[in-house]
Design a protein around this motif. Sequence first.
Motif, mmCIF file in Angstrom:
data_model
loop_
_atom_site.group_PDB
_atom_site.id
_atom_site.type_symbol
_atom_site.label_atom_id
_atom_site.label_comp_id
_atom_site.label_asym_id
_atom_site.label_seq_id
_atom_site.Cartn_x
_atom_site.Cartn_y
_atom_site.Cartn_z
ATOM 1 N N TYR A 155 -58.037 -30.259 18.132
ATOM 2 C CA TYR A 155 -56.304 -29.493 18.218
ATOM 3 C C TYR A 155 -55.685 -30.117 16.490
ATOM 4 C CZ TYR A 155 -57.290 -28.261 23.010
ATOM 5 O OH TYR A 155 -57.861 -26.912 23.514
ATOM 6 N N LEU A 156 -55.078 -29.725 15.978
ATOM 7 C CA LEU A 156 -54.769 -30.136 15.163
ATOM 8 C C LEU A 156 -52.612 -30.253 15.044
ATOM 9 C CD1 LEU A 156 -57.182 -28.337 12.746
ATOM 10 C CD2 LEU A 156 -56.765 -30.961 13.660
ATOM 11 N N LYS A 157 -51.897 -28.967 15.454
ATOM 12 C CA LYS A 157 -50.472 -28.513 16.138
ATOM 13 C C LYS A 157 -50.469 -28.355 17.184
ATOM 14 C CE LYS A 157 -50.453 -26.866 11.444
ATOM 15 N NZ LYS A 157 -50.777 -24.699 10.588
ATOM 16 N N PRO A 158 -49.303 -28.996 17.339
ATOM 17 C CA PRO A 158 -48.286 -29.436 17.311
ATOM 18 C C PRO A 158 -49.043 -31.001 17.786
ATOM 19 C CG PRO A 158 -48.058 -29.306 19.659
ATOM 20 C CD PRO A 158 -49.098 -28.378 19.323
ATOM 21 N N PHE A 159 -50.373 -31.234 17.787
ATOM 22 C CA PHE A 159 -50.696 -32.417 18.094
ATOM 23 C C PHE A 159 -52.167 -32.729 17.414
ATOM 24 C CE2 PHE A 159 -50.150 -30.740 22.041
ATOM 25 C CZ PHE A 159 -52.082 -30.860 22.177
ATOM 26 N N GLU A 160 -52.625 -33.943 17.461
ATOM 27 C CA GLU A 160 -53.561 -34.375 17.471
ATOM 28 C C GLU A 160 -54.424 -34.805 18.304
ATOM 29 O OE1 GLU A 160 -54.429 -36.598 13.427
ATOM 30 O OE2 GLU A 160 -53.603 -35.089 12.469
ATOM 31 N N TYR A 161 -55.441 -34.181 18.791
ATOM 32 C CA TYR A 161 -56.409 -34.236 20.028
ATOM 33 C C TYR A 161 -57.432 -34.115 20.186
ATOM 34 C CZ TYR A 161 -57.448 -35.139 24.729
ATOM 35 O OH TYR A 161 -57.878 -35.205 26.465
ATOM 36 N N SER A 162 -58.567 -34.484 20.479
ATOM 37 C CA SER A 162 -59.950 -33.715 19.773
ATOM 38 C C SER A 162 -60.909 -33.779 21.038
ATOM 39 C CB SER A 162 -60.656 -34.568 18.272
ATOM 40 O OG SER A 162 -61.591 -35.521 19.233
ATOM 41 N N VAL A 163 -61.747 -33.196 21.879
ATOM 42 C CA VAL A 163 -62.783 -33.180 23.159
ATOM 43 C C VAL A 163 -64.079 -33.203 22.172
ATOM 44 C CG1 VAL A 163 -63.095 -32.607 25.049
ATOM 45 C CG2 VAL A 163 -60.436 -33.435 24.219
ATOM 46 N N ILE A 164 -64.811 -33.490 22.647
ATOM 47 C CA ILE A 164 -66.311 -33.480 22.674
ATOM 48 C C ILE A 164 -67.090 -32.994 23.292
ATOM 49 C CG2 ILE A 164 -68.398 -33.799 21.329
ATOM 50 C CD1 ILE A 164 -65.789 -35.626 19.180
ATOM 51 N N PHE A 165 -68.024 -32.027 24.131
ATOM 52 C CA PHE A 165 -68.921 -32.362 25.342
ATOM 53 C C PHE A 165 -70.300 -32.294 24.380
ATOM 54 C CE2 PHE A 165 -65.356 -29.594 27.068
ATOM 55 C CZ PHE A 165 -65.008 -30.477 27.396
ATOM 56 N N LYS A 166 -70.603 -33.463 25.153
ATOM 57 C CA LYS A 166 -72.142 -33.773 24.184
ATOM 58 C C LYS A 166 -73.484 -34.750 25.240
ATOM 59 C CE LYS A 166 -74.200 -36.880 20.096
ATOM 60 N NZ LYS A 166 -73.604 -37.140 19.201
ATOM 61 N N ASP A 167 -74.464 -34.733 24.974
ATOM 62 C CA ASP A 167 -75.173 -35.041 25.862
ATOM 63 C C ASP A 167 -74.342 -36.128 27.234
ATOM 64 O OD1 ASP A 167 -77.217 -34.515 23.967
ATOM 65 O OD2 ASP A 167 -76.569 -36.229 23.183
ATOM 66 N N ASP A 168 -74.513 -34.711 28.206
ATOM 67 C CA ASP A 168 -73.829 -34.649 29.668
ATOM 68 C C ASP A 168 -72.070 -35.566 29.431
ATOM 69 O OD1 ASP A 168 -75.067 -33.315 30.778
ATOM 70 O OD2 ASP A 168 -76.202 -34.209 31.523
ATOM 71 N N LYS A 169 -71.495 -36.372 28.263
ATOM 72 C CA LYS A 169 -70.606 -37.132 28.191
ATOM 73 C C LYS A 169 -68.748 -36.394 27.441
ATOM 74 C CE LYS A 169 -72.769 -40.991 28.189
ATOM 75 N NZ LYS A 169 -72.336 -41.956 29.287
#
Length: 209
Positions: free
Chosen positions: A81-95
Amino acid sequence: MRNVLFLIVLFSHVSLLIAQESNMDNAEIVRFKSMINETSKATTTIQSNFTQYKHLDFLSNDIITEGKMAFKAPNMVKWEYLKPFEYSVIFKDDKLLINDSGTKSNVDLGNSALFKKLNELIINSVKGNLFQDSDFSMDYYKSPNYYKVIFIPKDEKIKGYIASFILLFDKKNADVLEVKMIEPSKDFTRIVFTDRLINKPLDNEVFTN
């Protein structure tokens, strides 16, 4: 009189939109599912911009966010997520890897069969490959511009989180245009994809927290 004319025009417009969607017949469903399965198997990476609309019943306007999505087979997805805030979520190897403006955290999904299944649903919705009759009941629709499938989970635990998925597919290449996730409360999240890039090189470093 003006109000009556407005209502007539509005009703006619809504009726036209509804009339543009119709049920697929059995032969169309078979062809459509075959096209989706072929596209899904051939897809190794997806990169796309997205706009997310979060509808909450107690708010008069949807919460709108924008960002970028990346997918790499078999099971890595990043929502940035870049607008209106910065936030990232990663789904990877059951994590589940979260980066909230520099504050990082990890969640192990492997210990929960439910969240592992939800993760699988998210990955498959990005690819458009949710066609497991044992997991969903499905309704199929078509319009001049897209195919639409409504997926209703059969698993009661999943239903506690997601009442239904609605996916819109491009009629030309079977790409997913939109994903809508409706909660039991009727609140929903609608994600619209734009500028999709399919099977372009994508480094694993993208999926690091």
